[in-house]
Design a protein around this motif. Structure first.
Motif, mmCIF file in Angstrom:
data_model
loop_
_atom_site.group_PDB
_atom_site.id
_atom_site.type_symbol
_atom_site.label_atom_id
_atom_site.label_comp_id
_atom_site.label_asym_id
_atom_site.label_seq_id
_atom_site.Cartn_x
_atom_site.Cartn_y
_atom_site.Cartn_z
ATOM 1 N N ILE A 270 -5.990 4.950 -5.166
ATOM 2 C CA ILE A 270 -5.416 3.722 -5.692
ATOM 3 C C ILE A 270 -4.687 3.026 -4.552
ATOM 4 C CG2 ILE A 270 -3.934 2.695 -7.433
ATOM 5 C CD1 ILE A 270 -6.360 4.207 -8.542
ATOM 6 N N ILE A 271 -5.107 1.812 -4.241
ATOM 7 C CA ILE A 271 -4.499 1.075 -3.139
ATOM 8 C C ILE A 271 -3.825 -0.186 -3.667
ATOM 9 C CG2 ILE A 271 -6.122 1.970 -1.443
ATOM 10 C CD1 ILE A 271 -7.566 -0.750 -1.575
ATOM 11 N N ASP A 272 -2.913 -0.700 -2.876
ATOM 12 C CA ASP A 272 -2.158 -1.890 -3.246
ATOM 13 C C ASP A 272 -2.096 -2.791 -2.014
ATOM 14 O OD1 ASP A 272 -0.700 -3.598 -4.747
ATOM 15 O OD2 ASP A 272 1.123 -2.384 -4.809
ATOM 16 N N LYS A 273 -2.841 -3.874 -2.018
ATOM 17 C CA LYS A 273 -2.972 -4.711 -0.823
ATOM 18 C C LYS A 273 -1.815 -5.709 -0.697
ATOM 19 C CE LYS A 273 -8.021 -4.438 -0.565
ATOM 20 N NZ LYS A 273 -9.296 -5.198 -0.654
ATOM 21 N N ILE A 274 -1.470 -5.957 0.563
ATOM 22 C CA ILE A 274 -0.450 -6.938 0.923
ATOM 23 C C ILE A 274 -1.143 -8.025 1.739
ATOM 24 C CG2 ILE A 274 1.698 -7.327 2.194
ATOM 25 C CD1 ILE A 274 2.073 -4.173 1.857
ATOM 26 N N VAL A 275 -0.987 -9.282 1.351
ATOM 27 C CA VAL A 275 -1.584 -10.401 2.086
ATOM 28 C C VAL A 275 -0.458 -11.170 2.773
ATOM 29 C CG1 VAL A 275 -3.016 -12.470 1.973
ATOM 30 C CG2 VAL A 275 -3.458 -10.550 0.413
ATOM 31 N N LEU A 276 -0.509 -11.231 4.101
ATOM 32 C CA LEU A 276 0.504 -11.940 4.881
ATOM 33 C C LEU A 276 0.192 -13.427 4.935
ATOM 34 C CD1 LEU A 276 0.831 -9.414 7.857
ATOM 35 C CD2 LEU A 276 2.205 -9.520 5.764
ATOM 36 N N GLY A 277 1.179 -14.201 5.339
ATOM 37 C CA GLY A 277 1.008 -15.639 5.404
ATOM 38 C C GLY A 277 -0.030 -16.097 6.397
ATOM 39 N N ASN A 278 -0.357 -15.254 7.374
ATOM 40 C CA ASN A 278 -1.386 -15.614 8.357
ATOM 41 C C ASN A 278 -2.789 -15.233 7.892
ATOM 42 O OD1 ASN A 278 -1.339 -12.860 8.609
ATOM 43 N ND2 ASN A 278 -0.712 -12.812 10.764
ATOM 44 N N GLY A 279 -2.910 -14.761 6.652
ATOM 45 C CA GLY A 279 -4.211 -14.418 6.094
ATOM 46 C C GLY A 279 -4.621 -12.979 6.265
ATOM 47 N N LYS A 280 -3.888 -12.219 7.058
ATOM 48 C CA LYS A 280 -4.246 -10.817 7.257
ATOM 49 C C LYS A 280 -3.881 -9.986 6.028
ATOM 50 C CE LYS A 280 -4.326 -10.451 12.265
ATOM 51 N NZ LYS A 280 -3.890 -9.676 13.442
ATOM 52 N N THR A 281 -4.760 -9.040 5.726
ATOM 53 C CA THR A 281 -4.550 -8.167 4.571
ATOM 54 C C THR A 281 -4.253 -6.750 5.038
ATOM 55 O OG1 THR A 281 -6.033 -9.482 3.186
ATOM 56 C CG2 THR A 281 -5.579 -7.238 2.471
ATOM 57 N N LEU A 282 -3.148 -6.179 4.552
ATOM 58 C CA LEU A 282 -2.762 -4.808 4.861
ATOM 59 C C LEU A 282 -3.004 -3.953 3.616
ATOM 60 C CD1 LEU A 282 0.665 -5.526 6.611
ATOM 61 C CD2 LEU A 282 -1.634 -5.546 7.611
ATOM 62 N N THR A 283 -3.448 -2.737 3.818
ATOM 63 C CA THR A 283 -3.715 -1.832 2.699
ATOM 64 C C THR A 283 -2.584 -0.830 2.568
ATOM 65 O OG1 THR A 283 -6.109 -2.054 2.965
ATOM 66 C CG2 THR A 283 -5.312 -0.158 1.724
ATOM 67 N N GLY A 284 -1.903 -0.893 1.442
ATOM 68 C CA GLY A 284 -0.837 0.053 1.156
ATOM 69 C C GLY A 284 -1.185 0.906 -0.041
ATOM 70 N N SER A 285 -0.232 1.680 -0.485
ATOM 71 C CA SER A 285 -0.428 2.509 -1.677
ATOM 72 C C SER A 285 0.625 2.139 -2.705
ATOM 73 C CB SER A 285 -0.347 3.995 -1.336
ATOM 74 O OG SER A 285 0.946 4.308 -0.837
ATOM 75 N N GLY A 286 0.276 2.304 -3.951
ATOM 76 C CA GLY A 286 1.183 1.982 -5.031
ATOM 77 C C GLY A 286 0.380 1.689 -6.284
ATOM 78 N N VAL A 287 0.971 1.944 -7.431
ATOM 79 C CA VAL A 287 0.322 1.632 -8.704
ATOM 80 C C VAL A 287 1.034 0.407 -9.261
ATOM 81 C CG1 VAL A 287 -0.350 2.486 -10.959
ATOM 82 C CG2 VAL A 287 -0.204 4.073 -9.032
ATOM 83 N N ASN A 288 0.530 -0.761 -8.903
ATOM 84 C CA ASN A 288 1.176 -2.020 -9.226
ATOM 85 C C ASN A 288 0.344 -2.794 -10.242
ATOM 86 O OD1 ASN A 288 2.723 -4.425 -9.111
ATOM 87 N ND2 ASN A 288 1.327 -5.238 -7.564
ATOM 88 N N SER A 289 0.873 -2.956 -11.443
ATOM 89 C CA SER A 289 0.141 -3.681 -12.491
ATOM 90 C C SER A 289 0.549 -5.147 -12.573
ATOM 91 C CB SER A 289 0.365 -3.014 -13.855
ATOM 92 O OG SER A 289 1.710 -3.181 -14.281
ATOM 93 N N PHE A 290 1.536 -5.542 -11.768
ATOM 94 C CA PHE A 290 2.022 -6.921 -11.820
ATOM 95 C C PHE A 290 1.091 -7.857 -11.051
ATOM 96 C CE2 PHE A 290 5.820 -4.239 -12.193
ATOM 97 C CZ PHE A 290 6.306 -4.696 -13.407
ATOM 98 N N ILE A 291 1.006 -9.086 -11.522
ATOM 99 C CA ILE A 291 0.148 -10.081 -10.884
ATOM 100 C C ILE A 291 1.012 -11.257 -10.436
ATOM 101 C CG2 ILE A 291 -1.812 -11.642 -11.198
ATOM 102 C CD1 ILE A 291 -2.844 -9.767 -13.367
ATOM 103 N N LEU A 292 1.048 -11.487 -9.126
ATOM 104 C CA LEU A 292 1.791 -12.618 -8.574
ATOM 105 C C LEU A 292 0.902 -13.850 -8.415
ATOM 106 C CD1 LEU A 292 3.922 -10.818 -5.823
ATOM 107 C CD2 LEU A 292 4.671 -11.613 -8.062
ATOM 108 N N ASN A 293 -0.349 -13.740 -8.884
ATOM 109 C CA ASN A 293 -1.305 -14.853 -8.782
ATOM 110 C C ASN A 293 -1.471 -15.336 -7.339
ATOM 111 O OD1 ASN A 293 -1.870 -15.009 -11.582
ATOM 112 N ND2 ASN A 293 0.051 -16.100 -11.914
ATOM 113 N N GLU A 294 -1.380 -14.379 -6.422
ATOM 114 C CA GLU A 294 -1.538 -14.665 -4.999
ATOM 115 C C GLU A 294 -0.509 -15.659 -4.484
ATOM 116 O OE1 GLU A 294 -5.505 -15.475 -3.754
ATOM 117 O OE2 GLU A 294 -6.376 -13.856 -4.941
#
Length: 706
Positions: A270-294
């Motif tokens: 189970i992964i939890d992606k982080i998208v930075l302001g420069n467009g780069k995506t980092l792959t983290g871990s976490g069980v996150n059911s919340f949606i920030l709508n990007e």
């Protein structure tokens, strides 16, 4: 000693304040109780700790796997834990007949609790409790992993959606709630639960809790006492190794008459992606059911009071070790921040995604982010285990996107980013051991390998109680029937299901035979699969035991190593321990290494030559007319400059003419280990061309600092 007498004694002990000062009245009462005939040990009641669906498919137990449904329905698993939620679809009794004839228990589940033909028994023990209902969420999860029904479309708010199932979905369950709503478990309740489970007629006991007292003497260890009583009655106990890794000698599951289970992963993460302001995506871990709508929110990293307020516990608001990074000709000074309790400035982090940088050994950084009003949080640390938080959250490792995030953060005036909803992904490197899984060697019996085996314990989807908050915060109003958890409790649940699965094919097998079958058929773990201690040293079999669980193979192991109560007593007599019973006159063991165990382990002195012999006996449970030949494999990680090991077996050929026939042999290992902390691994494999009966061999010196 009668079960009820033991329970009365334990209750009497509990009523007394256990302040063991010299010459105190309690001390005198302890001595008086110890004189009563049949009393094994008198000790203070303390707290035990919980060791918290792709997994069964990953292990080969698929929908179409061979089963004996009628026999499986007669298997009863006793779950000693935090209780259960009887309404869960995982415990529906649709299609079940009456309880097995050997069932002697009852449904004493208390208030608002009803058993059925699947969940056939329930009891509870805490003084302030009124029901066997799970108020913590641990017992319901572990029970469903072992023996839950097949439930389609199960998920945690759409994450990891699929069929949730236990290893033996037709088996029955009886629950013994020995822990309260906070997860606190008292020793006397634990032992009373064991006695009731045994008297009720369960076939397998699952125990996913234990002490955190490494090296606790067996006479004072409730797990040792309860499981010995179960073994005497022909019941195998499966016990989680603990979640105190990756340090060496951190498992408190040390006795040889139970099976101790470490935790590894499956090929689904189970992964939890982080998208930075420069467009780069980092792959983290976490069980996150919340949606920030990007939605991109400000990132806050350089926060904190200067100097820190009195409420700040730790140094996270002060400047920590300075680290210089050079990339693309830019040099940045990176200051670590750790989100210690009370250290965040609410004015600087409210409505932002806060970044917490540290090791987080004794606290949860997300708690502080929540207190300060952050909209989300990113933790950076060494561990990479998914957790459920009451806000959007993800964890990245120092070697997994940390540098990219630093460079972005310090190269822009207004850093921003977002945290996406978690998703499932494939891990092609599985199985690998998890860092939190407790390690050996065995602090009580150094020549008995622990843990015994490893099984899936990471990101396991299983049943939950909807009335319990998934994150542990009362204000978190999410409700779910299924949740994702990690821990050796989850891995122990898989081994429980596997043990019950083996028993459906061999109802008359002894606990040691089932344990041997599971261990000698386990998949060998590669040296690269996560077996490192906290110092970066390979800990080999002390991390994963005999290897990764292989339930289907365990139904046909070919040969088994069996041990009886008298064998265990003889082993303890070689340790000068007689509190479990008298030394048997017909069995003499020179040391614990001589126990007829499926693995072979010995501690030697560094710098001194050694020659060690392991006597063993195997029982033929495969093909009546069969011949097995031995092969010994030495690990290729051995450094010849410091570690020399030679091994042989006599005889090298074992010929059987009938089932249940026994043959004995002796394995000899010789050599020299020059350094402290050395571990040399080998394995003995008996093969008749069809079966491959593998026994790990571990020789080690003192492993140095703990």
């Amino acid at each position: 000693m009668a079960d009820q007498q033991l329970i009365r004694l334990l209750e009497a002990i509990r009523e007394v304040s256990m302040d063991f000062q010299p010459n105190s009245p309690v001390k005198r009462q302890q001595k008086s109780l110890a004189r009563i005939h049949g009393v094994v040990s008198v000790f203070p009641s303390k707290a035990l700790h919980l060791h918290t669906t792709r997994s069964w498919d990953f292990l080969g137990v698929t929908k179409n796997v061979k089963r004996n449904p009628s026999v499986e329905s007669d298997v009863i698993i006793g779950v000693i834990d935090t209780g259960i939620c009887p309404e869960s679809p995982s415990f529906s009794d649709e299609g079940f007949g009456p309880p097995p004839k050997n069932w002697k228990g009852e449904c004493a589940g208390g208030d608002n609790f009803t058993c059925n033909r699947k969940l056939i028994g329930a009891r509870f023990y805490a003084q302030d409790d009124s029901s066997a209902r799970d108020e913590y969420g641990h017992g319901v999860h572990t029970a469903s992993i072992a023996a839950g029904n097949r439930v389609p479309r199960a998920s945690f708010f759409g994450i990891a959606e699929g069929i949730a199932t236990g290893g033996v979905p037709s088996a029955r369950i009886s629950v013994y709630k020995v822990c309260d709503a906070r997860g606190g478990c008292q020793w006397d309740d634990f032992l009373a639960g064991f006695d009731d489970a045994i008297a009720d007629g369960v076939d397998i006991i699952m125990c996913s809790l234990g002490t955190e007292l490494y090296g606790l003497h067996w006479v004072e260890d409730p797990v040792a006492i309860g499981t010995f009583h179960a073994m005497e009655n022909g019941i195998l106990t499966v016990h989680s190794a603990g979640n105190s890794g990756p340090g060496i000698a951190t498992t408190a599951s040390t006795v040889p008459w139970l099976i101790s289970v470490a935790a590894s992963n499956t090929d689904r993460s189970i992964i939890d992606k982080i998208v930075l302001g420069n467009g780069k995506t980092l792959t983290g871990s976490g069980v996150n059911s919340f949606i920030l709508n990007e939605t991109k929110l400000p990132l806050s990293w350089d926060w904190g009071y200067q100097p820190p307020p009195k409420s700040c516990k730790g140094g996270s608001a002060r400047k920590g070790p300075i680290r210089k990074l050079t990339n693309l000709h830019h040099q940045y000074v990176i200051v670590r921040r750790e989100c210690n309790p009370g250290c965040l400035d609410k004015k600087k982090v409210k409505g932002k995604i806060v970044v917490c940088d540290g090791n987080f050994h004794n606290y949860n950084p997300f708690d502080e982010a929540l207190r300060a009003g952050a909209a989300g949080a990113i933790a950076v640390g060494k561990r990479n285990t998914s957790s459920i938080e009451p806000l959007p959250a993800s964890t990245i490792r120092y070697n997994g996107g940390y540098t990219e995030m630093q460079l972005y953060f310090y190269s822009t005036k207004n850093p921003e980013g977002t945290i996406l909803k978690s998703e499932a992904t494939i891990d092609s490197e599985a199985p690998s051991l998890t860092p939190f899984s407790s390690r050996g060697p065995n602090m009580v019996a150094p020549d008995i390998l622990k843990p015994d085996i490893t099984a899936p314990g990471i990101d396991i989807l299983a049943a939950f109680c909807p009335e319990i908050t998934p994150s542990g915060y009362d204000f978190d109003k999410r409700k779910t029937n299924y949740i994702i958890m990690s821990g050796t409790s989850m891995s122990g649940s898989h081994v429980t299901g596997a043990a019950a699965y083996v028993k459906t094919f061999h109802p008359d097998w002894s606990p040691s035979a089932i344990k041997s079958a599971l261990m000698t058929t386990a998949w060998p773990m590669k040296e690269t699969q996560g077996a490192f201690d906290v110092y970066g040293v390979r800990d080999h079999e002390f991390a994963y035991g005999a290897g990764n669980l292989n339930p289907v193979k365990a139904t046909d192991p070919g040969l088994v190593y069996e041990a009886t109560k008298d064998d265990y007593l003889a082993m303890m007599c070689s340790m000068n321990l007689t509190f479990f019973g008298k030394c048997p006159k017909h069995i003499k063991l020179g040391s614990p290494k001589d126990l007829n165990y499926p693995t072979m382990t010995v501690q030697v002195k560094s710098g001194k030559a050694f020659e060690i012999k392991f006597p063993r006996t195997v029982t033929n449970v495969g093909i009546s007319n069969s011949t097995y030949e031995a092969t010994i494999l030495i690990s290729n990680t051995t450094d010849p400059n410091y570690e020399v090991l030679k091994a042989s077996v006599e005889p090298r050929i074992l010929s059987f003419k009938s089932l249940d026939e026994k043959k004995s042999f002796v394995v000899t290992v010789a050599g020299k280990l020059k350094l402290l902390g050395s571990i040399v691994s080998a394995s003995l494999v008996w093969s008749d061309g069809t079966h491959h009966v593998r026994s790990p061999i571990a020789v080690y010196t003192d492993l140095g600092p703990k």
